[in-house]
Design a protein around this motif. Structure first.
Motif, short mmCIF file in Angstrom:
data_model
loop_
_atom_site.label_atom_id
_atom_site.label_comp_id
_atom_site.label_asym_id
_atom_site.label_seq_id
_atom_site.Cartn_x
_atom_site.Cartn_y
_atom_site.Cartn_z
N GLU A 29 -6.16 -9.78 -0.56
CA GLU A 29 -6.78 -8.64 0.13
C GLU A 29 -6.92 -8.95 1.74
O GLU A 29 -6.87 -7.80 2.39
CB GLU A 29 -8.14 -8.22 -0.45
N TYR A 34 -0.04 0.12 1.74
CA TYR A 34 -1.31 -0.24 2.60
C TYR A 34 -0.94 -0.22 3.89
O TYR A 34 0.40 -0.37 4.38
CB TYR A 34 -1.91 -1.39 2.21
N PRO A 35 -1.73 0.20 4.95
CA PRO A 35 -3.24 0.08 4.74
C PRO A 35 -3.84 1.65 4.39
O PRO A 35 -4.78 1.49 4.16
CB PRO A 35 -3.67 -0.57 6.15
N GLU A 66 3.53 0.47 4.20
CA GLU A 66 3.29 1.65 3.35
C GLU A 66 4.69 1.87 2.56
O GLU A 66 5.70 1.68 2.79
CB GLU A 66 2.98 2.75 4.56
N ARG A 94 -3.32 -8.26 3.24
CA ARG A 94 -3.06 -6.93 3.37
C ARG A 94 -3.65 -6.06 4.59
O ARG A 94 -3.44 -4.93 5.18
CB ARG A 94 -3.80 -5.94 2.17
#
Length: 411
Positions: free
Chosen positions: A305, A343-344, A336, A308
Motif C-alpha cells: 500500500e 491506482y492511484p 492506472e 502504491r
C-alpha cells in the motif's frame, strides 16, 4: 496533453527534485541534500561566486552514490562519526566514487562530479577516497565538507543557535576544514541565513525554491539530446536502488514505450513525453523503498500500500520542475488500468493519458522478462501471451496490439 517546453524547463529544478528524492522515505524527509546545498551555496557566494551554482548542484547530488544503502546516509554516518571508521566501512568509503562515476557521464555535470568525488576529503589528509591534503582539495569540495558536517552536527547535537553550532564544529577546525571556512560560515549564519531555517522543513523549501529561481537561467544542458541523456542517466541511478526491478529497467521501459508510440504514429513531441516519463516513472518508488531494502520475498499488504503511493510522490517530485507538468501527469497515471482497477485514482479507458497507457504496457513487459528479487523472469513468448490475456483489463487493447506486433517480430 501539453508539450514539454525545454526552454522553460530548469535543470536546477530537476537536480533539486532529484536531491529531494534521495532524502525521502515512507516516514521521513531528511532534507540532508537540501540543507547542504543551501549552506554550500551561501558559503560559495561569499568566497567564490563563480562556483556557487556548481556547489549548490553538487550538494543536491553528492550522496547519490549511497542510494543503494539500506539506511539513509545520515544514519550510516551517525553510526560512524569518525573519518577513520567511515574509511573502514567499504560502502561509505566508496560512495563518493560511485557518485562521481554516475554523474560524470551526464552532460554538463563533469565539474559537479569532481566536487562530489572530494566532498569527504579532509584538510589534514585523513579523508577519503584519495587522502588529499590542504590545497589539493578544491575550494568547492571543502565547502561541501563543512556544510555536510554542520548538517550532521545539527542532527546529532541539536544546537539551539548559531553559537552552539559553531562550538560543535570547533573540533573539526584545522583538521577536517580550515578555520577560515568556519569563520565565513559564522558570518553567514548571523547575517544572511537565519539559523532557524536549518531546522524547519517549510523554511528550507522556501529557501531552495528561491535559489532555484535565481539559478533558473543557468544553461547546463545544451539541447534536447543533453536532456535525454541526463534523464536516462538519472534513471540508471534510480534503478540501482529499486527493489522491484533489475538495473536499467526504466531506460528499457522508456525505449520500448517510444517504439510502441512510433507504431501508434504519435508525434515526435508525444514520443518525447513518453520517453521522459518512462525514464522518471520510478522516482517516487525509490523515495519510498529504503526501509524495504534487503527484505527477501514479497512485500506485505501494508508495504504494498505504501508503494502504491509512488505515482503520487513521483508527480510531486516532478511537478516542482518548471516545464515538467505534462511529464508529472503521465507519471501519476502510469499504474492506472484500462478497466479502472489501477491506482492511484482508479481511472479507466481514455480518461488515462495515452502516454501513461503506453508506459503501463512497456513497464509490465520489461518486468516480466527481467529477474526480480521475488520472481524469476518469464520467457518472451509467455510474456507476450500475458499482454494479450490482460488486454481490456489492465491494458489498452490498442496499445497491446501495437506492442505485440512490434515484439513478435523479435521472437
Amino acid at each position: 496533453m501539453a508539450a514539454i517546453d525545454p526552454l522553460r524547463a530548469s535543470p536546477v529544478d530537476l537536480i533539486a527534485s532529484f536531491g529531494l528524492m534521495l532524502d525521502r522515505s515512507r516516514e521521513t524527509r531528511y532534507d540532508h541534500a537540501w540543507r547542504v546545498a543551501l549552506l554550500g551555496y551561501h558559503l560559495a557566494k561569499r568566497l567564490d561566486s563563480f562556483e556557487a551554482p556548481l556547489v549548490f548542484l553538487a550538494g543536491m547530488v553528492m550522496d547519490c552514490g549511497a542510494i543503494h544503502f539500506r539506511r539513509h546516509i545520515v544514519e550510516e554516518l551517525a553510526d560512524h562519526p569518525s573519518t577513520l571508521s567511515q574509511k573502514a566501512d567499504t560502502q561509505l568509503f566508496f560512495h563518493p566514487v560511485t557518485a562521481n562515476e554516475a554523474l560524470r557521464r551526464l552532460p554538463g555535470m563533469r565539474r559537479v562530479a569532481e566536487l562530489v568525488l572530494s566532498h569527504h576529503e579532509c584538510l589534514n589528509g585523513s579523508g577519503y577516497p584519495a587522502g588529499l591534503v590542504g590545497d589539493q582539495i578544491e575550494l568547492g569540495a571543502q565547502i561541501l565538507r563543512v556544510a555536510d558536517q554542520l548538517d550532521l552536527v545539527l542532527r546529532s547535537d541539536q544546537p539551539g543557535n548559531e553559537k552552539e553550532a559553531e562550538r560543535a564544529l570547533a573540533p573539526y577546525e584545522g583538521e577536517d576544514f580550515s578555520a577560515a571556512l568556519v569563520r565565513t560560515l559564522r558570518e553567514i549564519l548571523s547575517e544572511h541565513v537565519p539559523f532557524g531555517y536549518l531546522l524547519r522543513p517549510e523554511a528550507i523549501s522556501e529557501e531552495v525554491e528561491k535559489i532555484c529561481r535565481e539559478l533558473a537561467g543557468i544553461r547546463i544542458f545544451e539541447d534536447l539530446d543533453d536532456w535525454e541523456r541526463v534523464l536516462a542517466g538519472l534513471a540508471n541511478i534510480v534503478d540501482s536502488h529499486n527493489l522491484s526491478y533489475s538495473q536499467g529497467h526504466s531506460t528499457r521501459s522508456a525505449e520500448l514505450a517510444d517504439r510502441v508510440a512510433t507504431m501508434l504514429d504519435l508525434s515526435e513531441e508525444d514520443r518525447r513525453l513518453v520517453r521522459w516519463a518512462g525514464y522518471l516513472q520510478n522516482m517516487g518508488e525509490t523515495a519510498l523503498q529504503r526501509e524495504f531494502k534487503g527484505k527477501s520475498g514479497r512485500l506485505d499488504e501494508t508495504e504494498r500500500e505504501a508503494i502504491r503511493r509512488h505515482p503520487l510522490v513521483g508527480e510531486e517530485l516532478l511537478g516542482r520542475v518548471e516545464g515538467f507538468a505534462p511529464v508529472a501527469r503521465i507519471v501519476r497515471c502510469h499504474h492506472e488500468n484500462w478497466d479502472g482497477s489501477g491506482y492511484p485514482e482508479g481511472l479507466a479507458m481514455t480518461d488515462i493519458p495515452l502516454h501513461s497507457r503506453i508506459i503501463r504496457v512497456a513497464d509490465t513487459f520489461d518486468a516480466m522478462i527481467s529477474d526480480r528479487p521475488y520472481k524469476r523472469r518469464r520467457d518472451w513468448r509467455h510474456s507476450l501471451k500475458e499482454l494479450r490475456r490482460h488486454a481490456g483489463s489492465q491494458f489498452d487493447p490498442h496499445v497491446v496490439e501495437a506492442a505485440v506486433t512490434l515484439l513478435s517480430a523479435k521472437t
